[in-house]
Design an enzyme around this catalytic site. Structure first.
Site, PDB file in Angstrom:
ATOM      1  NE  ARG A 202     136.521 158.183   7.079  1.00 15.43           N
ATOM      2  CZ  ARG A 202     137.278 158.088   5.997  1.00 15.43           C
ATOM      3  NH1 ARG A 202     137.687 159.146   5.351  1.00 15.43           N
ATOM      4  NH2 ARG A 202     137.613 156.899   5.539  1.00 15.43           N
TER       5      ARG A 202
ATOM      6  CG  HIS B 129     132.444 152.192  -4.605  1.00 13.71           C
ATOM      7  ND1 HIS B 129     133.429 151.250  -4.743  1.00 13.71           N
ATOM      8  CD2 HIS B 129     132.527 152.984  -5.698  1.00 13.71           C
ATOM      9  CE1 HIS B 129     134.084 151.466  -5.865  1.00 13.71           C
ATOM     10  NE2 HIS B 129     133.559 152.515  -6.454  1.00 13.71           N
TER      11      HIS B 129
ATOM     12  CG  HIS C  42     135.698 143.628  10.744  1.00 13.57           C
ATOM     13  ND1 HIS C  42     136.842 143.919  11.429  1.00 13.57           N
ATOM     14  CD2 HIS C  42     135.932 144.021   9.456  1.00 13.57           C
ATOM     15  CE1 HIS C  42     137.740 144.467  10.611  1.00 13.57           C
ATOM     16  NE2 HIS C  42     137.202 144.552   9.410  1.00 13.57           N
TER      17      HIS C  42
ATOM     18  CG  ASP D 290     137.523 146.598  16.202  1.00 11.43           C
ATOM     19  OD1 ASP D 290     136.408 146.107  16.403  1.00 11.43           O
ATOM     20  OD2 ASP D 290     138.124 146.502  15.100  1.00 11.43           O
TER      21      ASP D 290
ATOM     22  CG  LEU E  90     135.930 155.065  -3.682  1.00  5.97           C
ATOM     23  CD1 LEU E  90     134.539 155.652  -3.577  1.00  5.97           C
ATOM     24  CD2 LEU E  90     136.194 154.145  -2.489  1.00  5.97           C
TER      25      LEU E  90
ATOM     26  CD  GLN F 256     138.997 151.755  -4.603  1.00 10.17           C
ATOM     27  OE1 GLN F 256     138.225 150.816  -4.439  1.00 10.17           O
ATOM     28  NE2 GLN F 256     139.473 152.473  -3.601  1.00 10.17           N
TER      29      GLN F 256
ATOM     30  CD  GLU G  18     163.400 157.484  39.891  1.00  8.72           C
ATOM     31  OE1 GLU G  18     163.676 157.050  41.007  1.00  8.72           O
ATOM     32  OE2 GLU G  18     164.260 157.893  39.074  1.00  8.72           O
TER      33      GLU G  18
ATOM     34  CG  HIS H  18     134.316 148.361   3.730  1.00 11.50           C
ATOM     35  ND1 HIS H  18     135.545 147.943   3.283  1.00 11.50           N
ATOM     36  CD2 HIS H  18     133.817 149.170   2.765  1.00 11.50           C
ATOM     37  CE1 HIS H  18     135.784 148.482   2.098  1.00 11.50           C
ATOM     38  NE2 HIS H  18     134.758 149.231   1.759  1.00 11.50           N
TER      39      HIS H  18
ATOM     40  CE1 TYR I 104     139.296 155.234   7.832  1.00 14.78           C
ATOM     41  CE2 TYR I 104     138.329 153.750   6.223  1.00 14.78           C
ATOM     42  CZ  TYR I 104     139.319 154.650   6.582  1.00 14.78           C
ATOM     43  OH  TYR I 104     140.312 154.971   5.699  1.00 14.78           O
ATOM     44  CE1 TYR I 105     135.330 152.794   3.100  1.00 16.44           C
ATOM     45  CE2 TYR I 105     135.582 151.218   4.864  1.00 16.44           C
ATOM     46  CZ  TYR I 105     136.009 151.749   3.669  1.00 16.44           C
ATOM     47  OH  TYR I 105     137.117 151.246   3.045  1.00 16.44           O
TER      48      TYR I 105
END
Lengths: 735, 735
Positions: B257, B199, B413, B431, B145, B143, B663, B411, B254-255
């Protein structure tokens, strides 16, 4: 002392009834002594670890003093209030006893007295615990085992304050607490008292320590030799039978650490009171060997190797291990145990702990080494054993533990010739351990769950051969206990080629098994590989299933499989199979099948020799589990149907790295290209592992003679295979 | 300098063809500059962290020098050899470029030259990558990217050795490597170039940095304003549209960063070359805000909150976070980021990293605080947002992240009004993130797996309301992207009573949803509880499913259930339901249902208001998953059938401790006795939580007005409920 004022009033008749009186002795006399308590008091400020350990106990004691006393009528099962409260109570009494001895502050002694007097009011009126479902019911707890632990702790507390108490209170306490408890153990739980089993050890220790403190020699004798004084039960018989000469404890590592504590405590107490027994030297110092062995039965993360009934959270930071480390160091001065003690960050507040703290204050510790080692099983060391192969340092050690022991008493599993694999800090091929949530009340009161029997102890729950979907010895404990596997050979003399081999001839009538596992470090290959050869030998046809309980995420296979993607059913009906969901099954047209998974950012591949009659199964634990008592872990099974003689040859290989943080993946492919079963019969097994690197590993095993001097020579397919001794492993680079 | 010798020979025609020539500038000019390189060289010996970071790069460079150069013809997909090799190559070039600038040792420059010349031989002959299945195929990688990342790294390497190279090599490299790559990006992947998406950012950064280095202003302009120079695409439009005013990045953490790295790198390069743009101040310094926001979008274990497509291994130790921390510190001097940098144990070898290393050498760091915070979404901050509530310090923080954003581009959801819960160092209500094994070749070449679409991004894969077993917006990205949820209120001003509320009116036609989550610390209760109120409002009847993706081991329920112990079938056919095995279902006759599980030695209970029409489902991920691509995690679903208006009121409660080592089990019982739905209509929702401790928590929410000054007064069942503002939370002790 208070008691002097009352001495003339009290007639200490009870001891006369229950045993002989003794020359008045000095107290404390069990674990702490007057002398050691004084030494600890005087040196504690210079010994940081001892001080810290004492302050922790003192904090428990101080908390006890500032909280409301409660001695509730026993009612709840494990995890419930009264259960936890009576546990708390003995901890508080124990802590106050120690605190009194070290500080001589009477407030702690008063607490012990108050609480024991409360128990003295209650105990004579107690019957069997109402929630008891145990075969050995207790009074304060649902099982008598907890009652024994209660006594082992509170008798120490009593011992610590004995001289401070007046005679009347001593009489009350002995008459209404300790003597009835001892009576209960000797009479009402007589079977347990004479049992060769950890439960028996806790019981005789409770009674024996009671005898030592209250000066009742009869109790001590019964504790040592059994209630009939016939030496068929009791402490000495337990040492004789439960420990192998090298210190392996027959129930396995989980109960090893549990049983060892009363063994050590009673030994200490005997040494202080009956030095003539020379108990530490008994059976060639087996208790000391056993304390050392215990640490070799852990993985590098400190967790015990979980064979048989085991709860996997248990690690060497727990109190039992502190007692064991301090005892073992104190006795033989093994400096590696000082490193363990430092990690435990705690010592026993007794003379052993004092020695450890002194040594640590002089920086005498050496790094603890987990070693490749074999332990025999059985009192005579002739009932099989455990072979542990290790490679690598603590931060990333490959460790394979192979089990060929005897049954392991009531907590034993039907897992002949099973093994566990650890790597990279975690369990890789797991032993399920026990199905139990200790002290979690909603889970059957914290007891063993029904699935412990229906699944966890069955053969199919292990990385062990299952014949015809049955369980070893048809799951009959008495038959399994009458047999054991046999070691064949063990050799870790060459760290690059370590190997262990054992046989089992009785688990299945008419089927003999022989398993050999080698850990081999190859030139230019980062991690060692394991070669696992399991030969089943029979005159009739069987279905052979070889499960591998891998942990982690499925990545890929070399074979096609049908996944039951829209419906799941159990793999079988009985013997644990009913608890496995059949996920998928496949076959291959190649001469081996390959399965790769991912765990803790490392890849693992099992490559196993196969033919078109080999079936590969994927299963998941959890079928027929109404209350979700089981963990839904996965399993890969190699199935060989309709075979009489069949040899499984597998390579298990850690490889590569998945680094999600840095987004790097390397080495995700297995390096095993081909596995060849050159020959496998009554005389020998010869296998070849051909690697993508161009190397070929040839492994030869003599199946009929493990003598290290015997020469073997065979010609197979025009090729000569010659070696001396039970095995040979040769690597050739074909490039 | 070598190039002076050749200067008269070479006609640097290509730049004239592709753009205007510029006044010769000094190199390096991108991230490192001559000045900063000199500063680093001179101070590195006094700055341990900078030195360590440089030595790591130098080690990569030295390894590169001692290994064989390989520039293979592109062939493999993610995880395969050529893929990983080209990644290695750009890392090596980058490392050698830096090493050259800091040490001035020509051997590093030679390496960059040799490798770039090898690429110069290959690249002009390359077509589209043969393994490409991407909508945006690359040349060197599957790809484009990855090709962009290749350029972003290698152009920096080239920049570092630019002045050392002779003119002819420069010409060769620019003509055959960087200009064709830029052309490829601008022309052949034009759609991506103009994309408002991470991207796109990597693409314009690759082209823009190329333009800056080779002095081609046209490339820079296109990078800034899009290939048509219409400002509909390009770097500035990306900043405008992708970041909210407070720095939230619309694709999710996530994207965030991932995208932030090129945003920062290009900004640094622009600052050095086009200071007049004042890019750091652009949109009220949004890049700096975004770099700070990124760290607040992690849990205390450093992992990103995994909304949308996310790989959960990613934590703030990764390189992108190092770049972000150094940039954010350097810009505003936030000393808490120094603590992050210290933990990263690494700094960028550039001026930002120099500043961080200097500050750390002076011990200027302050502990990093994870705070309760709300981030808006959308370029104008008006497209919903994320509300994060936290309680407790780093070692044991309860953290709830509630998502009411816009779709989040490709990306995103379909998880309107979902939330995640973390506690005690781990994810508790998860998640799922993405279904992908990054760079693991056997798993679809490391790309997103088919199950990412068929399961992971579907609504039912989240802790979000599912209506009629469908997915938000029927899973249509263009419709979802045209809509967004709306914040209703967020208030963390009282740490004992934190609350966030949002509405979603478009995900399901005819159904409006309003969810409010409060984190409440109660007197004498160790951990805070969460109250989760989700009101669904419709004029027609629906099936409402509310899943909770708990992690851990089932312990118990308050209700009876039928466990499908001997057969498992999928819960549904479509929209992700086909991937859930239906394990069990139950109902209750009480007014609430309770489910307790165990995770990381702590208990958790969800208690949810219920009636006899409530169905409780237990499910496991993994049905219809031919290649075992999914993790077999569990799920608890509260189902309400045939309802038009329905309000789910649930309490989620961490409690107690399971300590297998010692215990000890404490607090395994939930403290919630009863949940009452007092009223829930268009105006208000009023709920009461009655605790076993005798406390009652009353929560009132105004459903039609979130003005903080408006007074609300309602009489329900003869009781008056009065409050001011959008909500009230009151606790009464009835004892």
């Amino acid at each position: 002392m208070k008691y002097l004022r009352l001495i003339s009033i009290v007639c200490f008749s009870l001891l006369l009834v229950n045993g002989q009186t003794q020359t008045p002795k000095s107290h404390p006399c069990l674990i702490l002594t007057k002398e050691s308590a004084a030494k600890i008091s005087s040196s504690i400020d210079n010994l940081p670890l001892l001080k810290k350990s004492f302050l922790k106990i003192k904090k428990t004691a101080d908390n006890a003093l500032s909280s409301k006393l409660d001695v509730p009528i026993p009612k709840d099962e494990g995890g419930g209030y009264t259960h936890e409260r009576h546990k708390l109570n003995y901890s508080q009494m124990y802590a106050c006893g120690i605190a009194y001895q070290i500080t001589k502050d009477e407030k702690y002694a008063k607490f012990v007295k108050s609480m024991l007097l409360r128990y003295a009011e209650m105990i004579p009126n107690l019957g069997i615990h109402p929630a008891s479902k145990s075969s050995s019911p207790g009074k304060l707890f649902w099982q008598s085992l907890n009652d024994c632990v209660w006594v082992v702790n509170s008798i120490q507390a009593y011992d610590c304050v004995y001289e401070w108490l007046d005679r009347k209170d001593r009489e009350t306490i002995e008459k209404n607490v300790f003597i009835p408890m001892s009576d209960f153990f000797i009479v009402q739980t007589a079977k347990t008292f004479n049992l060769i089993h950890n439960h028996g050890t806790w019981t005789v220790t409770a009674v024996g320590m009671t005898g030592l403190v209250i000066g009742n020699d009869e109790l001590v004798e019964k504790a040592l030799k059994g209630s009939n004084l016939d030496s068929k039960g009791g402490y000495l018989a337990q040492i004789n039978e439960l420990f192998s000469p090298d210190g392996y404890y027959t129930e396995g590592p989980y109960y090893h650490r549990y049983a060892l504590m009363p063994f050590i405590l009673f030994a200490e107490a005997l040494t202080h009171n009956k030095p003539e027994l020379n108990i530490f030297a008994y059976k060639d110092s087996v208790l000391q060997k056993s304390a050392n062995a215990l640490f070799q039965l852990t993985y590098t993360d400190g967790r015990i190797i979980p064979f048989n009934d085991a709860i996997k959270d248990k690690n060497f930071l727990a109190d039992e291990f502190v007692v064991a480390a301090d005892f073992a160091y104190s006795f033989k001065g093994n400096r590696e145990l000082l490193a363990i003690a430092a990690e435990q960050n705690s010592v026993s507040v007794d003379e052993n702990g004092l020695r450890v703290a002194e040594a640590l204050s002089k920086n005498q510790e050496q790094p603890f080494k987990w070693r490749s080692v074999e332990f025999t099983d059985g009192g005579d060391g002739k009932k099989g054993g455990i072979g542990i192969l290790r490679s690598g340092e603590r931060n990333d050690q490959l460790c394979m533990a192979f089990k060929y022991t005897s049954h392991g008493l009531s907590h034993g599993h039907y897992d002949k010739l099973t093994f566990s694999l650890f790597d990279n800090g975690v369990e890789v091929l797991q032993d399920y351990g026990s199905a139990r949530f200790l002290n979690v009340e909603p889970k059957s009161g914290g007891r063993y769950l029904p699935e412990n029997k229906s699944f966890a102890l069955q053969t199919v729950a292990h990385n062990a051969l299952v014949v015809d979907e049955k369980t070893d010895f048809n799951g009959k404990e008495e038959i399994s206990s009458a047999n054991h596997s046999d070691r064949y050979f063990f050799d870790c003399s060459n760290p690059q080629k370590q190997i262990v081999s054992a046989k089992e001839n009785n688990a299945y009538v008419g089927v003999k098994m022989h398993r050999t596992i080698a850990m081999i470090t190859l030139p230019n290959i980062e991690k060692p590989i394991l070669i696992d050869i399991l030969r089943a030998n029979s005159e009739t046809k069987h279905q052979y299933d070889l499960p591998f309980y891998f942990l982690g995420q499925f990545i890929t296979t070399s074979f096609d499989f049908k996944n039951n993607t829209s419906q799941r059913k159990p793999l079988g009906r009985l013997n644990g199979y009913q608890h496995l969901w059949l996920e998928a099954s496949g076959t291959t047209k190649q001469t081996q099948g390959k399965f790769t998974w991912l765990l803790n950012n490392r890849f693992y591949t099992i490559t196993t020799a196969a033919s078109d009659s080999t079936i590969f199964l994927f299963a998941q634990i959890g079928a027929n589990d109404q209350n979700f008592n089981l963990k839904n872990d996965p399993c890969f099974i190699v199935r060989q149907k309709g075979s009489d003689n069949y040899t499984f040859i597998s390579v298990i290989e850690p490889h590569g790295e998945y680094n999600g943080k840095d987004e790097i993946t390397i080495g995700s492919d297995s390096i095993v290209k081909e596995i060849k079963n050159i020959a496998s019969d009554g005389e020998k097994t010869i296998g070849e592992i051909i690697l993508t690197s161009g190397q070929t590993v040839t492994i030869c095993i003599s199946n009929d003679n493990s003598d290290i001097k015997v020469k073997h020579s065979y010609k197979v397919n025009d090729k000569n295979y010659q070696w001396v001794g039970p095995y040979s492993i040769e690597t050739i680079d074909n490039k």
